[in-house]
Design a protein around this motif. Structure first.
Motif, PDB file in Angstrom:
ATOM      1  N   LEU A  31       0.831  -1.203   0.000  1.00 23.67           N
ATOM      2  CA  LEU A  31       0.000   0.000   0.000  1.00 23.67           C
ATOM      3  C   LEU A  31       0.865   1.252   0.000  1.00 23.67           C
ATOM      4  O   LEU A  31       2.027   1.216   0.407  1.00 23.67           O
ATOM      5  CB  LEU A  31      -0.912   0.017   1.236  1.00 23.67           C
ATOM      6  CG  LEU A  31      -1.930  -1.114   1.336  1.00 23.67           C
ATOM      7  CD1 LEU A  31      -2.662  -1.036   2.672  1.00 23.67           C
ATOM      8  CD2 LEU A  31      -2.925  -1.031   0.191  1.00 23.67           C
ATOM      9  N   ASP A  32       0.291   2.361  -0.444  1.00 20.30           N
ATOM     10  CA  ASP A  32       0.962   3.660  -0.434  1.00 20.30           C
ATOM     11  C   ASP A  32       0.912   4.190   1.001  1.00 20.30           C
ATOM     12  O   ASP A  32      -0.033   4.879   1.383  1.00 20.30           O
ATOM     13  CB  ASP A  32       0.268   4.621  -1.396  1.00 20.30           C
ATOM     14  CG  ASP A  32       0.894   6.005  -1.422  1.00 20.30           C
ATOM     15  OD1 ASP A  32       2.065   6.139  -1.003  1.00 20.30           O
ATOM     16  OD2 ASP A  32       0.201   6.956  -1.846  1.00 20.30           O
ATOM     17  N   VAL A  33       1.900   3.823   1.816  1.00 18.07           N
ATOM     18  CA  VAL A  33       1.874   4.130   3.240  1.00 18.07           C
ATOM     19  C   VAL A  33       3.258   4.479   3.759  1.00 18.07           C
ATOM     20  O   VAL A  33       4.272   3.964   3.246  1.00 18.07           O
ATOM     21  CB  VAL A  33       1.282   2.934   4.052  1.00 18.07           C
ATOM     22  CG1 VAL A  33       2.169   1.714   3.938  1.00 18.07           C
ATOM     23  CG2 VAL A  33       1.044   3.293   5.486  1.00 18.07           C
ATOM     24  N   LYS A  34       3.292   5.354   4.719  1.00 13.84           N
ATOM     25  CA  LYS A  34       4.549   5.717   5.387  1.00 13.84           C
ATOM     26  C   LYS A  34       4.387   5.334   6.855  1.00 13.84           C
ATOM     27  O   LYS A  34       3.453   5.792   7.526  1.00 13.84           O
ATOM     28  CB  LYS A  34       4.818   7.219   5.257  1.00 13.84           C
ATOM     29  CG  LYS A  34       6.071   7.658   5.961  1.00 13.84           C
ATOM     30  CD  LYS A  34       6.242   9.173   5.871  1.00 13.84           C
ATOM     31  CE  LYS A  34       7.395   9.602   6.754  1.00 13.84           C
ATOM     32  NZ  LYS A  34       7.367  11.030   7.002  1.00 13.84           N
ATOM     33  N   ILE A  35       5.270   4.487   7.364  1.00 13.69           N
ATOM     34  CA  ILE A  35       5.227   4.048   8.753  1.00 13.69           C
ATOM     35  C   ILE A  35       6.457   4.603   9.459  1.00 13.69           C
ATOM     36  O   ILE A  35       7.580   4.312   9.046  1.00 13.69           O
ATOM     37  CB  ILE A  35       5.196   2.517   8.864  1.00 13.69           C
ATOM     38  CG1 ILE A  35       4.008   1.965   8.087  1.00 13.69           C
ATOM     39  CG2 ILE A  35       5.167   2.072  10.318  1.00 13.69           C
ATOM     40  CD1 ILE A  35       4.014   0.463   7.907  1.00 13.69           C
TER      41      ILE A  35
END
Length: 151
Positions: A142-146
Motif C-alpha cells: 500500500l501507499d503508506v509511510k510508517i
C-alpha cells in the motif's frame, strides 16, 4: 530629503515588526519544546510506577537522585532504563505514526484498529503503540509511510 527619511522609517518599522514576529514564533516553539519535555517527564514518573507518591515524597526522591548522580551511577541508570524501554517495546510495541497517500479501505482501517492504532483527525494519520513489523506486513503493497517515534 524628508521623503527619504519617512521611507526609511517605514522600512525600519516593517523590519522591526518582522523581527518581533520571528521572536514570538521562537518563544512559542521554545514553550512547546518545554511543555513536551514536561509531559515526557510525567510519563516517565508514571512508567516507573511512582506517580502515586504525593508531591513532597516525589520531590524528595528526585532531590535524592540529583545528589547521587555520578558518572558510574548514571551509566547504571541509563542501562536499566534502556532495558525497561526495550522490554516495554517488545511487550507493547513501539510508538508509530502511519500515514497514507490516499484514504485506506474500511478493511485496512479495521486492521489498523485491531493492531492498536487510532485515527488522529487533526493530523490525519494513524497513531499508537504496535509491533512495527506486524503493521508493515499488514500494509504491504500500500501507499503508506510508517514512522517509529523514539521515546
Amino acid at each position: 530629503m524628508g521623503l527619504d527619511l519617512e521611507e526609511e522609517k517605514k522600512k525600519l518599522a516593517a523590519k522591526k515588526s518582522r523581527i518581533e514576529a520571528k521572536e514570538k514564533r521562537l518563544k512559542e516553539k521554545e514553550r512547546k519544546v518545554r511543555t513536551r519535555r514536561l509531559i515526557e517527564l510525567g510519563g516517565l514518573v508514571s512508567k516507573a510506577g511512582i506517580d502515586e507518591l504525593d508531591s513532597n515524597a516525589l520531590l524528595g526522591a528526585l532531590l535524592e537522585i540529583k545528589e547521587k548522580v555520578q558518572e558510574e551511577t548514571l551509566k547504571k541508570w541509563q542501562e536499566k532504563g534502556e532495558a525497561a524501554f526495550e522490554k516495554d517495546k517488545v511487550e507493547n510495541g513501539e510508538a508509530l505514526i502511519v500515514a497514507f497517500g490516499t484514504e485506506p479501505s474500511k478493511e485496512i482501517k479495521g486492521k489498523l484498529k485491531n493492531l492498536g492504532l487510532r485515527w488522529n483527525r487533526f493530523r490525519k494519520e494513524w497513531q499508537g503503540y504496535a509491533q512495527k513489523a506486524l503493521v508493515e506486513k499488514e500494509l504491504q503493497g500500500l501507499d503508506v509511510k510508517i514512522e517509529a517515534i523514539d521515546g
